[in-house]
Design a protein around this motif. Sequence first.
Motif, short mmCIF file in Angstrom:
data_model
loop_
_atom_site.label_atom_id
_atom_site.label_comp_id
_atom_site.label_asym_id
_atom_site.label_seq_id
_atom_site.Cartn_x
_atom_site.Cartn_y
_atom_site.Cartn_z
N LEU A 183 1.94 16.11 6.47
CA LEU A 183 1.94 16.95 4.99
C LEU A 183 1.16 17.37 4.38
O LEU A 183 1.08 18.22 3.78
CB LEU A 183 2.81 15.60 4.23
N LYS A 184 -0.17 17.57 5.22
CA LYS A 184 -1.57 18.03 4.45
C LYS A 184 -1.80 16.95 3.20
O LYS A 184 -1.95 18.59 2.59
CB LYS A 184 -1.58 19.53 4.41
N LYS A 185 -1.84 16.18 2.64
CA LYS A 185 -1.36 15.27 1.31
C LYS A 185 -2.15 14.05 1.90
O LYS A 185 -2.09 13.65 3.06
CB LYS A 185 -0.03 15.36 1.15
N VAL A 186 -3.15 13.86 0.41
CA VAL A 186 -3.33 12.27 0.99
C VAL A 186 -2.99 11.59 0.03
O VAL A 186 -1.91 12.36 -1.05
CB VAL A 186 -5.09 12.44 0.38
N PHE A 187 -2.52 10.78 -0.38
CA PHE A 187 -1.87 9.56 -0.49
C PHE A 187 -2.14 8.01 -1.04
O PHE A 187 -3.22 7.81 -0.51
CB PHE A 187 -0.21 9.52 -0.09
N ARG A 188 -2.30 7.63 -2.28
CA ARG A 188 -2.65 6.85 -2.50
C ARG A 188 -2.27 5.24 -3.49
O ARG A 188 -0.98 6.32 -3.84
CB ARG A 188 -4.40 6.65 -3.55
N ALA A 189 -2.24 3.85 -2.36
CA ALA A 189 -1.54 2.64 -3.48
C ALA A 189 -1.66 1.88 -3.86
O ALA A 189 -3.49 1.70 -2.98
CB ALA A 189 -0.60 2.75 -2.15
N THR A 190 -2.07 0.95 -4.95
CA THR A 190 -2.35 -0.06 -5.27
C THR A 190 -1.24 -0.98 -5.77
O THR A 190 -0.24 -0.96 -5.98
CB THR A 190 -3.14 0.42 -6.45
N GLN A 191 -1.48 -2.19 -4.70
CA GLN A 191 -0.52 -3.28 -6.03
C GLN A 191 -1.57 -4.27 -5.99
O GLN A 191 -2.33 -4.86 -5.82
CB GLN A 191 0.46 -4.01 -4.30
N PHE A 192 -0.67 -4.70 -7.62
CA PHE A 192 -1.97 -6.52 -7.92
C PHE A 192 -0.70 -7.14 -8.28
O PHE A 192 0.12 -7.14 -8.56
CB PHE A 192 -1.88 -5.33 -9.61
#
Length: 333
Positions: A183-192
């Motif tokens: 996809l030529k993309k960066v993804f970030r995810a966070t869970q609290f």
Amino acid sequence: MRHSCLFAAISMTGLVLAGCGPDSSSDSGYLNPATDVDLPLETFRLQDTEGLPSTLQRTAFADFYRGIEPVDEGADNGSATALREHLDAFLGATPNEDGTDYTAVRNPLDLINEVIASGTVDNFNEGRRLMRDSIEEDEAASYNTPANDALVRFTETGADTTASEADSTWIYVMLDWTYNPTLKKVFRATQFVARPPADGETDPAEVASASWSGRYDTSTFGTSGFNQPEFSATSYTGRTLGNVEFLQEFIGTQRDTLTLTAAENLVINGEEPDCVKAVLTYGEATVRVFTSTDEPPTVEEDGERTANPQHCGNQQNGEEAIRYDTVTIAGRQ
């Protein structure tokens, strides 16, 4: 080798924020550098400091909170105030004098986003450098805390804090950066996940859990400062007031969509719906507010589950309870 995928669907565009990649290593030999992070902070509260760039402008709801203000007083039938007051408990917001903006927030998602942008934590900086390296080599890589059995913990140490002991330690069970070369993309995810309130605690913090995910353009993704996402999804699960889902589009159609489900004590247009969707389109400077009560998101039809068109989240333009013109937000972030 374990793998993880993040899926946060933005129904308005059909786009999926999806980053899938190796958690511990990749065929290119990139190692997952995630480690335990234990960061003491004097305060979890974010506010602007005179003479410095705005911190609050980078918070997730900064544009929406201001942008739902009607041009003509009363045109919203009080819905802007009702939405802001409902959000205040989730955001830990301190409204300004006229209630159209906030002067401070205290919540886990805005805090970790700001800590990442500040460059305070070396291990977070390693995660961003990993993404930059993998972009340049065009090879998949991931920074992922669960894969390394790592936790991120922030502790509020200020002597003047009025928060309970449980709400003075914030634990993030997942932080992930992934570069997807397809996809030529960066993804970030966070869970609290919040710590359980102490026995006998009568007024615990409203947020029981929360998550954030975002997609970034590789040409502008940097290893320092604030990275502007192309799309983001913010989610809060409350203890008493229901759930918050907030989808933001920063490219193409400049639009924010707030959906409140299982809502409590929320009055819109003289009624108390349990589902509210507010769509703010910045280019048009309009808000559409959709509502429903006791309507499930799906219904069974001919033995199959289908979307319930009466549910506020499924309603379309023209079916809104309220539509009004809003103030213009210059420099939409």
